[in-house]
Design an enzyme around this catalytic site. Structure first.
Site, short mmCIF file in Angstrom:
data_model
loop_
_atom_site.label_atom_id
_atom_site.label_comp_id
_atom_site.label_asym_id
_atom_site.label_seq_id
_atom_site.Cartn_x
_atom_site.Cartn_y
_atom_site.Cartn_z
N ASN A 21 -14.79 37.23 41.34
CA ASN A 21 -14.92 35.92 40.54
C ASN A 21 -14.36 34.96 41.78
O ASN A 21 -14.32 35.36 42.65
CB ASN A 21 -14.00 35.89 39.32
CG ASN A 21 -14.86 34.70 38.35
OD1 ASN A 21 -15.34 34.13 38.67
ND2 ASN A 21 -14.45 35.45 37.07
N GLY B 221 -15.25 25.28 32.83
CA GLY B 221 -14.47 25.82 31.51
C GLY B 221 -15.11 26.39 30.51
O GLY B 221 -14.88 26.46 29.25
N CYS C 240 -9.60 34.59 32.52
CA CYS C 240 -9.26 33.79 31.57
C CYS C 240 -7.69 33.77 31.17
O CYS C 240 -6.95 34.72 31.46
CB CYS C 240 -9.84 34.09 30.06
SG CYS C 240 -11.67 34.03 30.22
N ASN D 255 -15.13 39.27 31.74
CA ASN D 255 -14.45 38.23 32.58
C ASN D 255 -12.77 38.37 32.25
O ASN D 255 -12.55 37.73 31.22
CB ASN D 255 -14.97 37.15 32.43
CG ASN D 255 -14.39 35.93 33.19
OD1 ASN D 255 -13.62 36.48 34.13
ND2 ASN D 255 -14.61 34.74 32.97
N LYS E 16 -24.74 33.41 30.44
CA LYS E 16 -23.54 32.46 30.29
C LYS E 16 -22.15 33.21 29.93
O LYS E 16 -22.19 33.90 28.93
CB LYS E 16 -24.02 31.49 29.68
CG LYS E 16 -23.05 30.42 29.61
CD LYS E 16 -23.02 29.35 30.72
CE LYS E 16 -21.90 28.20 30.68
NZ LYS E 16 -21.06 28.12 31.67
N LYS F 261 -14.77 42.27 35.17
CA LYS F 261 -14.85 41.41 36.28
C LYS F 261 -13.53 40.86 36.89
O LYS F 261 -12.94 40.25 35.96
CB LYS F 261 -16.02 40.20 35.95
CG LYS F 261 -16.40 39.35 36.94
CD LYS F 261 -17.14 38.09 36.54
CE LYS F 261 -17.75 37.41 37.79
NZ LYS F 261 -19.01 36.49 37.35
N GLY G 53 -24.62 34.23 42.92
CA GLY G 53 -24.03 33.08 41.96
C GLY G 53 -24.48 31.69 42.58
O GLY G 53 -25.50 31.13 42.31
#
Length: 304
Positions: A193, A72, A131, A128, A45, A166, A266
């Site tokens: 993503n 989120g 963001c 990631n 996660k 990512k 995914g």
């Protein structure tokens, strides 16, 4: 006998199948369905510095051959992951995992990556960059090559484990972003993503998701993901983990022909908890069907 073993930055996996971050939590729920040690690994996660409750509900909208989510980054925070989730994980998963790290500033990325780098259970760090950058007007880090390079360089300065960036597909030139990450020291690239999408409730005329828009995933996006993996794998000299709409052993092989060294699954996990198990079990049969004896022989073969 076929060979399904693959390598990511000197880390050998039994097979290339990896549940993607955000679709497998920390693995515990899925371990109640099957022995998840059959996986190559899994990306846990997405984790931030502070605990996050996530976005307001509704967060999920269905769509043909996919879904839209705006969860989120709900997660317990880096301290809870290190002090609770990783020790718990040892009870049901005996391989190293991929640590997916998110942040809203470079300092947050650095803090989390430096912390997680010390954990022996972590095989590599997946950063990631989708963001929003709170210090740059909210624009996502991953949409600007300079921002991606800055995050990569800062994280590499405080880590010893391989760092994979990512990437977001919501850009005009995915290759320039990937090359910026590579030049800044990234050990690998993960892509794609989610795409940006939305649905509208015909009864109200309003967006279904409270945040209006969210991440579009599922088998509908596979051709887009495959195209981007193909483009990036040709342009960089570091490993690529391909993802986006993968739901079968055939998809895994197609991704590897396009240049992926491993493949993440995914949204398929959310509709079928046995998705990865079935893909792993079917992979040798599909390899034999197409005359593939070793997966490493087909990586990037579509452009070599």
């Amino acid at each position: 006998m076929v060979n399904t073993k693959v390598t990511l930055s000197s880390w050998q996996l039994d097979n290339p199948v990896i549940p993607a971050s955000g679709t497998f939590n920390f693995g515990k729920e899925f371990s109640e369905f099957y022995d998840i040690n059959i996986l190559g690994s899994f990306s846990f996660k997405g984790t931030t510095k502070e605990p996050r409750f996530g976005n307001p509900c509704p967060r999920i909208a269905e769509t043909p051959m996919g879904m839209i989510n705006s969860v989120g980054l709900q997660n317990p925070g880096i301290e809870a992951v290190i002090n609770h989730e990783l020790p718990e994980m040892k009870k049901y998963f005996n391989k190293k995992v991929i640590a997916n790290i998110s942040g809203f500033s470079i300092d947050e990325y650095v803090y989390c990556c430096e912390k997680i780098d010390k954990e022996e259970q972590v095989g590599l760090i997946e950063v990631n960059v989708s963001c929003p950058n709170v210090h740059n007007g909210g624009m996502a880090f991953g949409t600007d090559a300079n921002n991606v390079a800055a995050v990569t360089k800062a994280v590499k300065a405080v880590t010893t484990k391989p760092v994979y960036i990512k990437l977001s597909p919501n850009v005009t030139d995915i290759v320039s972003i990937a090359k910026a990450a590579e030049q800044a020291g990234a050990d690998g690239i993960s892509l794609i993503n989610t795409l940006l999408g939305m649905r509208i409730n015909l009864r109200t005329g309003k967006p279904i998701i409270a945040n209006k828009m969210g991440g579009f995933s599922g088998s509908a996006i596979f051709p887009v993901a495959l195209r981007m993996v193909y483009q990036v794998a040709q342009a960089v000299n570091i490993p690529v983990i391909g993802m986006g709409g993968v739901s079968s052993a055939e998809d895994v092989i197609e991704m590897m022909y396009a240049g992926a060294s491993a493949v993440q699954v995914g949204a398929a996990n959310l509709t079928n908890p046995y998705a990865c198990k079935e893909i792993i079990e079917n992979l040798p049969k599909v390899m034999e069907k197409y005359g593939i004896s070793d997966l490493n022989d087909i990586i990037g073969k579509s452009f070599k």
